[in-house]
Design an enzyme around this catalytic site. Sequence first.
Site, PDB file in Angstrom:
ATOM      1  N   PRO A 127       0.797  -1.227   0.000  1.00 13.65           N
ATOM      2  CA  PRO A 127       0.000   0.000   0.000  1.00 13.65           C
ATOM      3  C   PRO A 127       0.832   1.282   0.000  1.00 13.65           C
ATOM      4  O   PRO A 127       1.881   1.355   0.637  1.00 13.65           O
ATOM      5  CB  PRO A 127      -0.814  -0.099   1.294  1.00 13.65           C
ATOM      6  CG  PRO A 127      -0.143  -1.129   2.123  1.00 13.65           C
ATOM      7  CD  PRO A 127       0.513  -2.071   1.168  1.00 13.65           C
ATOM      8  N   ASN A 128       0.296   2.241  -0.705  1.00 14.10           N
ATOM      9  CA  ASN A 128       0.827   3.608  -0.813  1.00 14.10           C
ATOM     10  C   ASN A 128       2.068   3.717  -1.702  1.00 14.10           C
ATOM     11  O   ASN A 128       2.498   4.829  -2.007  1.00 14.10           O
ATOM     12  CB  ASN A 128       1.124   4.208   0.580  1.00 14.10           C
ATOM     13  CG  ASN A 128      -0.114   4.236   1.449  1.00 14.10           C
ATOM     14  OD1 ASN A 128      -1.115   4.823   1.057  1.00 14.10           O
ATOM     15  ND2 ASN A 128      -0.090   3.578   2.593  1.00 14.10           N
ATOM     16  N   TYR A 156      11.303   8.674   0.933  1.00 10.59           N
ATOM     17  CA  TYR A 156      11.256   7.642  -0.113  1.00 10.59           C
ATOM     18  C   TYR A 156      11.869   8.073  -1.447  1.00 10.59           C
ATOM     19  O   TYR A 156      11.943   7.265  -2.373  1.00 10.59           O
ATOM     20  CB  TYR A 156       9.802   7.192  -0.329  1.00 10.59           C
ATOM     21  CG  TYR A 156       9.195   6.575   0.911  1.00 10.59           C
ATOM     22  CD1 TYR A 156       9.679   5.372   1.420  1.00 10.59           C
ATOM     23  CD2 TYR A 156       8.153   7.199   1.595  1.00 10.59           C
ATOM     24  CE1 TYR A 156       9.143   4.803   2.564  1.00 10.59           C
ATOM     25  CE2 TYR A 156       7.605   6.639   2.749  1.00 10.59           C
ATOM     26  CZ  TYR A 156       8.100   5.446   3.221  1.00 10.59           C
ATOM     27  OH  TYR A 156       7.574   4.881   4.359  1.00 10.59           O
ATOM     28  N   ASN A 159       8.092  -5.729  -1.324  1.00 11.04           N
ATOM     29  CA  ASN A 159       8.060  -4.609  -0.385  1.00 11.04           C
ATOM     30  C   ASN A 159       6.615  -4.529   0.098  1.00 11.04           C
ATOM     31  O   ASN A 159       5.768  -3.923  -0.565  1.00 11.04           O
ATOM     32  CB  ASN A 159       8.483  -3.304  -1.056  1.00 11.04           C
ATOM     33  CG  ASN A 159       8.475  -2.148  -0.053  1.00 11.04           C
ATOM     34  OD1 ASN A 159       7.992  -2.285   1.072  1.00 11.04           O
ATOM     35  ND2 ASN A 159       9.027  -1.013  -0.463  1.00 11.04           N
ATOM     36  N   ASP A 197       1.556 -15.903   6.030  1.00  9.40           N
ATOM     37  CA  ASP A 197       1.056 -17.265   5.769  1.00  9.40           C
ATOM     38  C   ASP A 197       1.128 -17.589   4.279  1.00  9.40           C
ATOM     39  O   ASP A 197       1.490 -18.705   3.897  1.00  9.40           O
ATOM     40  CB  ASP A 197      -0.386 -17.413   6.272  1.00  9.40           C
ATOM     41  CG  ASP A 197      -0.465 -17.547   7.790  1.00  9.40           C
ATOM     42  OD1 ASP A 197       0.583 -17.708   8.435  1.00  9.40           O
ATOM     43  OD2 ASP A 197      -1.594 -17.479   8.323  1.00  9.40           O
ATOM     44  N   HIS A 250      12.831  -2.782   1.703  1.00  4.96           N
ATOM     45  CA  HIS A 250      12.280  -1.511   2.173  1.00  4.96           C
ATOM     46  C   HIS A 250      13.159  -0.397   1.640  1.00  4.96           C
ATOM     47  O   HIS A 250      14.391  -0.466   1.759  1.00  4.96           O
ATOM     48  CB  HIS A 250      12.228  -1.457   3.705  1.00  4.96           C
ATOM     49  CG  HIS A 250      11.375  -2.551   4.252  1.00  4.96           C
ATOM     50  ND1 HIS A 250      10.005  -2.510   4.157  1.00  4.96           N
ATOM     51  CD2 HIS A 250      11.694  -3.725   4.818  1.00  4.96           C
ATOM     52  CE1 HIS A 250       9.520  -3.624   4.669  1.00  4.96           C
ATOM     53  NE2 HIS A 250      10.516  -4.378   5.077  1.00  4.96           N
ATOM     54  N   ILE A 251      12.521   0.591   1.074  1.00  5.37           N
ATOM     55  CA  ILE A 251      13.261   1.719   0.501  1.00  5.37           C
ATOM     56  C   ILE A 251      13.973   2.482   1.619  1.00  5.37           C
ATOM     57  O   ILE A 251      15.140   2.844   1.503  1.00  5.37           O
ATOM     58  CB  ILE A 251      12.272   2.633  -0.269  1.00  5.37           C
ATOM     59  CG1 ILE A 251      11.673   1.847  -1.444  1.00  5.37           C
ATOM     60  CG2 ILE A 251      12.967   3.906  -0.743  1.00  5.37           C
ATOM     61  CD1 ILE A 251      10.444   2.500  -2.061  1.00  5.37           C
ATOM     62  N   ARG A 263      13.619   4.332  12.042  1.00 11.94           N
ATOM     63  CA  ARG A 263      12.334   5.025  12.128  1.00 11.94           C
ATOM     64  C   ARG A 263      11.556   4.584  13.374  1.00 11.94           C
ATOM     65  O   ARG A 263      12.133   4.036  14.298  1.00 11.94           O
ATOM     66  CB  ARG A 263      11.566   4.795  10.811  1.00 11.94           C
ATOM     67  CG  ARG A 263      12.347   5.316   9.605  1.00 11.94           C
ATOM     68  CD  ARG A 263      11.603   5.106   8.303  1.00 11.94           C
ATOM     69  NE  ARG A 263      10.364   5.855   8.269  1.00 11.94           N
ATOM     70  CZ  ARG A 263       9.397   5.651   7.358  1.00 11.94           C
ATOM     71  NH1 ARG A 263       9.561   4.715   6.421  1.00 11.94           N
ATOM     72  NH2 ARG A 263       8.291   6.367   7.402  1.00 11.94           N
ATOM     73  N   ARG A 323       7.901   0.126  13.194  1.00 14.03           N
ATOM     74  CA  ARG A 323       8.429  -0.361  11.908  1.00 14.03           C
ATOM     75  C   ARG A 323       9.588  -1.340  12.098  1.00 14.03           C
ATOM     76  O   ARG A 323      10.148  -1.855  11.135  1.00 14.03           O
ATOM     77  CB  ARG A 323       8.916   0.813  11.048  1.00 14.03           C
ATOM     78  CG  ARG A 323       7.811   1.744  10.639  1.00 14.03           C
ATOM     79  CD  ARG A 323       8.311   2.830   9.708  1.00 14.03           C
ATOM     80  NE  ARG A 323       7.430   3.985   9.746  1.00 14.03           N
ATOM     81  CZ  ARG A 323       6.305   4.102   9.049  1.00 14.03           C
ATOM     82  NH1 ARG A 323       5.931   3.158   8.216  1.00 14.03           N
ATOM     83  NH2 ARG A 323       5.548   5.172   9.168  1.00 14.03           N
TER      84      ARG A 323
HETATM   85  C1  DQA Z   1       8.444   0.805   3.531  1.00 16.35           C
HETATM   86  C2  DQA Z   1       8.584   0.992   5.044  1.00 16.35           C
HETATM   87  C3  DQA Z   1       7.262   0.740   5.742  1.00 16.35           C
HETATM   88  O1  DQA Z   1       7.409   0.896   7.159  1.00 16.35           O
HETATM   89  C4  DQA Z   1       6.228   1.728   5.258  1.00 16.35           C
HETATM   90  O2  DQA Z   1       4.968   1.449   5.854  1.00 16.35           O
HETATM   91  C5  DQA Z   1       6.120   1.781   3.783  1.00 16.35           C
HETATM   92  C6  DQA Z   1       7.321   1.653   2.959  1.00 16.35           C
HETATM   93  C7  DQA Z   1       9.742   1.182   2.766  1.00 16.35           C
HETATM   94  O3  DQA Z   1       9.823   0.823   1.604  1.00 16.35           O
HETATM   95  O4  DQA Z   1      10.624   1.831   3.326  1.00 16.35           O
HETATM   96  O5  DQA Z   1       5.046   2.033   3.241  1.00 16.35           O
HETATM   97  O6  DQA Z   1       8.177  -0.567   3.276  1.00 16.35           O
END
Ligand code: DQA
Length: 152
Positions: free
Chosen positions: A11-12, A24, A75, A88, A101-102, A108, A112
Amino acid sequence: MSRLVYVLNGPNLNLLGKRQPHIYGHETLADVEAACRALAAEIGLALRFHQSNREYEIIDWIHEARETASGLVINPAAFTHTSVAILDALNTFEGPILEVHISNVHKREAFRHHSYVSTVASGVIAGFGTQGYLLALQRIARLLEEGAGGHG
Ligand code: DQA
């Protein structure tokens, strides 16, 4: 063995480039996909590249990858820290799984720092920016050459 690798994004990440660029970066997910495709062509991997904001869709792609792919780069974004269901699903995948993870999640917020996905991943890359995806693909190629079955 197939040279097909799935690259899955949670997501996002569709907002990459616009979303918190100080964390990011400025590259978009389309830029990341293009870079992954260029590298994959160079090192002889076939790619399926997907992003979704819906947990079930990511699970369905993992199920699809089970049937067709040899490796998986994921990711899971925020689902990293929450999703037993994705864990699972990943546990049903037999090839190497690399978690990307980027950002450096360890630098952080404390929430996380825990990842459900890390318990099944062959390796984890965090804080290398979008280059992490390319490093993960290179690692998968190496693991496939070495004939790594299981989660490495
Ligand atoms: C992320 C790190 C996660 O904690 C965060 O919720 C993201 C991106 C990263 O790529 O750094 O959405 O996975």
